[in-house]
Design an enzyme around this catalytic site. Structure first.
Site, PDB file in Angstrom:
ATOM      1  N   LYS A 136       0.848  -1.192   0.000  1.00  0.00           N
ATOM      2  CA  LYS A 136       0.000   0.000   0.000  1.00  0.00           C
ATOM      3  C   LYS A 136       0.884   1.242   0.000  1.00  0.00           C
ATOM      4  O   LYS A 136       2.098   1.173   0.190  1.00  0.00           O
ATOM      5  CB  LYS A 136      -0.938   0.001   1.216  1.00  0.00           C
ATOM      6  CG  LYS A 136      -2.068  -1.021   1.098  1.00  0.00           C
ATOM      7  CD  LYS A 136      -3.005  -0.974   2.273  1.00  0.00           C
ATOM      8  CE  LYS A 136      -4.008   0.148   2.144  1.00  0.00           C
ATOM      9  NZ  LYS A 136      -5.002   0.121   3.239  1.00  0.00           N
ATOM     10  N   HIS A 139       2.678   6.487   2.948  1.00  0.00           N
ATOM     11  CA  HIS A 139       2.330   7.908   2.972  1.00  0.00           C
ATOM     12  C   HIS A 139       3.169   8.681   3.989  1.00  0.00           C
ATOM     13  O   HIS A 139       3.982   8.111   4.719  1.00  0.00           O
ATOM     14  CB  HIS A 139       0.828   8.091   3.224  1.00  0.00           C
ATOM     15  CG  HIS A 139       0.349   7.472   4.501  1.00  0.00           C
ATOM     16  ND1 HIS A 139       0.630   7.997   5.737  1.00  0.00           N
ATOM     17  CD2 HIS A 139      -0.398   6.366   4.720  1.00  0.00           C
ATOM     18  CE1 HIS A 139       0.080   7.252   6.665  1.00  0.00           C
ATOM     19  NE2 HIS A 139      -0.552   6.250   6.079  1.00  0.00           N
ATOM     20  N   HIS A 142       3.686   7.671   7.660  1.00  0.00           N
ATOM     21  CA  HIS A 142       4.721   6.697   8.001  1.00  0.00           C
ATOM     22  C   HIS A 142       6.080   7.377   8.145  1.00  0.00           C
ATOM     23  O   HIS A 142       6.906   6.951   8.948  1.00  0.00           O
ATOM     24  CB  HIS A 142       4.787   5.595   6.941  1.00  0.00           C
ATOM     25  CG  HIS A 142       3.569   4.736   6.895  1.00  0.00           C
ATOM     26  ND1 HIS A 142       2.790   4.608   5.775  1.00  0.00           N
ATOM     27  CD2 HIS A 142       2.961   3.989   7.843  1.00  0.00           C
ATOM     28  CE1 HIS A 142       1.774   3.802   6.035  1.00  0.00           C
ATOM     29  NE2 HIS A 142       1.853   3.421   7.286  1.00  0.00           N
TER      30      HIS A 142
END
Length: 576
Positions: A136, A139, A142
């Protein structure tokens, strides 16, 4: 150092108030340096005293009364009063000699080797941070989690805590079923080898879009996840392959940030133990079933399910929180930690409130030592290519923009590896921009602002460190520890030394609140004072004794600055 001066003040005050010095020392605070006016070095607020011969109703009179009973001596040159406090000024020669000798002696441990921090209970701390989801989007949240968690781990470790740095990967659940099912249709082994994270994300985007329109694709994802949960060899082999490749790629990027982990954990580790948690909840009579078949834990005070947490799907499978419960219980048993800190964005606040409450209901006493350090969101972080996808994109952008800035600057020095320097300075810019405000606040990111070489930026910290390091080339007698304090009487030197007195207090406050902004602000102040002193006192053209004293002073600033920067996760550069 500050502790020696606090002790001298405390011993006098203790004789007047009949209190042991140990109770007074933590209440004596170094006064922040004021740029425009002279201020005392230390202050003691009378209303902060826990007991003793003090009438707490009248602080001003009590301060004056206490001050009148104290006397100046070889350490304390002036005693005064402020609003409800007694103030102290330290003998200037003694201040200069003591602070510089202490930094020379302690090096990077200056401020940490302090009486103020000596009684801090130290034990085992587990810090869970970064925690990206495989396949995933990596972003900006993180990135924040990575920077903040690394700082907390650095700080605890520097102060003598044993720290386990943990990366808890999102490597299970329906999104992984999508990738597993979609790889045969959209995947390419060559692209996977070339850029695993990017390609897995591309597959995820395509299969996710397809599953919204095509029920068969959604069913395929659910079937893949079911095979995975049932231990199907082919599904497990593909999952292991994706996970290992992802960790390898993450490790490369973390290495650029100077971030390391002791353990890569993940939701997948607790898929079976999550079922044990459900059995435990059921056996204790804590697991309730709703009308639609979901398993919940009642969190209401009244026991009427007005507040609850869903821990099991209607089909009997576990959820994210169930796996988190299993992970927390496992860590409690495996590590017997003194504290566990989760670093995630504030949108997960309710999740952690539920997690801690359920652990409390289960009678897990260690939950009292669990903490959620939450942070706000970042808006506006785009690369020239567009929206941020992975951390690597952000680091590449920071390096590329910094290289351009260095090439355009007339003051840039020639470095052996301009790209490496640009990377370290760019990362410093990202870290400072991220840590300079209250963690819980949202903020808007601007590349131009973050990469400015002036103002409160990471670039300014790096510039100051490089400037101080360049002075070492002028220092021929650095082995000589003795120096003449009379060579360091300039007001800019005194202001800087007084600022250095506060370092242990800043570390103490930063540790107590786990808010790096206090340390960032302190290092900015130190850098500004260092630059003022650099303009005010000169080394070139000075006599050997004067040059030696001044170089010792500048090097000690550099040592403290570098130490603080490393705590933040910044690698200081020697030239830029």
């Amino acid at each position: 150092m500050a502790c020696l001066f606090r002790r001298a003040i405390a011993e006098q005050v203790s004789q007047v108030l009949g209190l042991p010095p140990e109770k007074i020392v933590p209440r004596i605070h170094a006064v922040p340096v004021h740029r425009k006016k002279e201020s005392p070095d230390f202050q003691l607020y009378v209303n902060s005293m826990p007991e003793g011969n003090i009438d707490t109703a009248c602080h001003k009179e009590n301060a004056q009364k206490l001050a009148s009973k104290l006397a100046t001596n070889s350490v304390i040159s002036e005693i005064g009063t402020g609003r409800g406090c007694v103030t102290f000024k330290i003998n200037r020669d003694l201040l200069t000699k003591t602070v510089l000798k202490k930094i020379t002696q302690d090096g990077s441990l200056y401020g940490i080797n302090s009486e103020l921090l000596s009684n801090t209970p130290k034990g085992l701390t587990v810090v869970e941070y970064s925690s990206p989801n495989i396949a995933k989007k990596f972003h900006v949240g993180h990135l924040r989690s990575t920077i903040i968690g690394n700082f907390i781990a650095n700080l605890k470790e520097a102060l003598g805590f044993k720290v386990i740095r943990m990366n808890y990967l999102g490597d299970w659940g329906f999104q992984f079923g999508l990738v597993g099912a979609g790889f045969s249709k959209y995947g390419c082994e060559e692209k996977l080898k070339a850029n695993p994270l990017q390609h897995l994300f591309e597959v995820y985007v395509k299969v996710s879009a397809a599953s919204e329109k095509d029920e068969d694709m959604k069913q395929s994802a659910q079937d893949f996840m079911l095979r995975l949960e049932n231990g199907n060899p082919q599904a497990l082999s593909l999952w292991t392959h994706f996970r290992d490749l992802s960790i390898e790629e993450y490790a490369k990027v973390y290495n650029r940030l100077g971030v390391q982990f002791d353990e890569y954990s993940g939701e997948s580790f607790y898929k079976e133990k999550a079922n044990d948690v459900l059995k435990l909840l059921k056996n204790k009579g804590i697991l309730k079933t709703t009308g639609d078949g979901k398993g919940v834990v009642d969190l209401s005070e009244q026991g009427d399910l007005s507040a609850y947490s869903v821990v099991m799907r209607s089909d009997g499978t576990s959820l994210y929180i169930t796996r988190d419960l299993a992970a927390a219980i496992d860590r409690m048993e495996r590590y017997a930690f003194n504290e566990m800190i989760y670093v995630t964005d504030k949108s997960q606040q309710t999740h952690f409130e539920h997690l801690f409450k359920i652990l409390e209901i289960l009678g897990k006493e260690q939950v009292g030592n669990c903490q959620h350090v939450k942070f706000g969101r970042v808006q506006g972080m785009h690369t020239r290519k567009g929206d941020v996808i992975f951390l690597e994109d952000v680091l590449d952008e920071a390096r590329s923009r910094m290289l351009q800035n260095m090439a355009n600057s007339k003051t840039s020095k020639t470095t052996e590896d301009p790209s490496d320097t640009a990377e370290k300075v760019g990362i410093a810019a990202l870290i400072v921009q991220d840590l300079k405000g209250p963690l819980v606040n949202d903020y808007r990111f601007y590349w131009d602002q973050a990469l400015q070489s002036y103002g409160d930026t990471g670039v300014f910290l790096q510039y100051t460190h490089a400037r101080l390091h360049s002075l070492l080339n002028l220092w021929d007698t650095r082995e000589k520890e003795e120096f003449d304090a009379n060579c360091l009487q300039d007001p800019s030197v005194t202001s800087t030394l007084r600022h250095l007195l506060r370092y242990d207090e800043v570390i103490h406050k930063t540790l107590k609140e786990l808010q790096p902004r206090y340390l960032v602000s302190y290092l900015m102040g130190l850098s500004h004072l260092a630059n003022v002193a650099h303009h005010s006192i000169h080394v070139k053209g000075s006599s050997p004794d004067v040059a030696h004293a001044r170089l010792l002073f500048f090097n000690n600033i550099r040592v403290v600055l570098a130490s603080g920067m490393r705590l933040l996760g910044i690698t200081p550069v020697d030239k830029m």
